[in-house]
Each structure stands twice: as structure tokens, then as C-alpha cells.
Design a protein around this motif. Structure first.
Motif, PDB file in Angstrom:
ATOM      1  N   LEU A  29       0.823  -1.074  -0.138  1.00 62.21           N
ATOM      2  CA  LEU A  29      -0.087   0.014  -0.287  1.00 62.21           C
ATOM      3  C   LEU A  29       0.900   1.219   0.035  1.00 62.21           C
ATOM      4  CD1 LEU A  29      -2.450  -1.159   2.677  1.00 62.21           C
ATOM      5  CD2 LEU A  29      -2.968  -0.853   0.271  1.00 62.21           C
ATOM      6  N   CYS A  32      -0.017   5.238  -0.753  1.00 60.28           N
ATOM      7  CA  CYS A  32      -1.646   5.164  -0.657  1.00 60.28           C
ATOM      8  C   CYS A  32      -1.891   6.293   0.185  1.00 60.28           C
ATOM      9  CB  CYS A  32      -2.030   4.063  -0.447  1.00 60.28           C
ATOM     10  SG  CYS A  32      -2.064   2.840  -1.995  1.00 60.28           S
ATOM     11  N   CYS A  61       2.825   6.430   3.482  1.00 61.14           N
ATOM     12  CA  CYS A  61       1.607   6.776   3.954  1.00 61.14           C
ATOM     13  C   CYS A  61       1.678   7.591   5.174  1.00 61.14           C
ATOM     14  CB  CYS A  61       0.808   5.409   4.380  1.00 61.14           C
ATOM     15  SG  CYS A  61       0.907   4.111   3.146  1.00 61.14           S
TER      16      CYS A  61
END
Length: 133
Positions: A29, A32, A61
Motif C-alpha cells: 500500500l 496510498c 502513508c
């Protein structure tokens, strides 16, 4: 599952993955930037978390905090987590995660603290890591 730089990934997306994708063993991820602790809570309590999830990459993140690591303590098979440039994750939270998951490999980077400007000094101070062009 590699979702790196999928900028529209949200906590709702992670809720869906947690509930309907029970066989995820690796999840990227990174970058993101819309996901928060709530999304990581979904992953940490989802069907894949307790048995399947082995690798979680969360580089860059900016909205996840120490709470995210707390949400992952039930992921007993988590072998590696990447936390490069997650500015709101502390070393103390990483220590707590390692206490709960002693076999986990945590890859993290903590940028050096930029020194405050000198009071009363006529010259500007810069971080030793910065290059002035």
C-alpha cells in the motif's frame, strides 16, 4: 497484491479487501496517501489477517499513526512490515509491535530532525542532509 501508488485507495477499499479477499499474503500500500488507521484496522481484523498476511508494505502513508501498529498485533503470521517515511509512526510503537510479534522484521526509516534556527544568529542553519544549490 500490489497497490503501490494507487492514489484512490481509501479506508473503504481496505474494508472491502479485508472482508472479501481472505487469501492475501502480501499487500503493498506504499504511497496510498488516503489510507488512515481505520483502514489498517480493517486489514488487521480481516479474514486474511490472522493466518494469511505475511508482508505488509506501508511506505509513505502519511496519515497512519502508532494506532495502525496496534491494529496489526493480531496478525500472528506477519513476517515483515515496511514503514519507510511514515512520519507519524514512532520508535516506541515499533518496539511494542515487536514485543507482540517477536519474529517480525520491521523496515523503517526515521529522517533526522532538522535543528531549530539559532536565536539571534545572523546566518541561516540547514539540516546536514540538505544540499543548497
Amino acid at each position: 497484491m500490489d497497490l503501490e501508488e494507487c492514489i484512490q485507495i481509501t479506508d473503504a477499499t481496505l474494508n472491502y479487501l479485508a472482508n472479501f479477499c481472505p487469501n492475501i499474503s502480501a499487500l503493498t500500500l506504499s504511497h496510498c496517501e488516503l489510507i488512515t488507521d481505520e483502514g489498517i484496522r480493517h486489514i488487521g481484523s480481516g479474514a486474511c489477517a490472522t493466518e494469511q498476511l505475511r508482508i505488509l508494505e506501508l511506505d509513505n502513508c502519511p496519515l497512519i499513526t502508532d494506532a495502525s501498529l496496534e491494529h496489526l498485533t493480531g496478525c500472528q503470521n506477519l513476517e515483515r512490515i515496511e514503514l519507510y517515511d511514515c512520519q507519524l509512526i514512532t520508535k516506541a510503537a515499533i518496539r511494542r509491535l515487536r514485543t507482540r510479534l517477536p519474529n517480525i522484521k520491521v523496515h523503517a526509516y526515521f529522517a533526522p530532525v532538522t535543528p531549530p534556527p539559532a536565536v539571534g544568529s545572523g546566518r541561516q542553519r540547514y539540516c546536514k542532509c540538505c544540499v543548497i544549490l
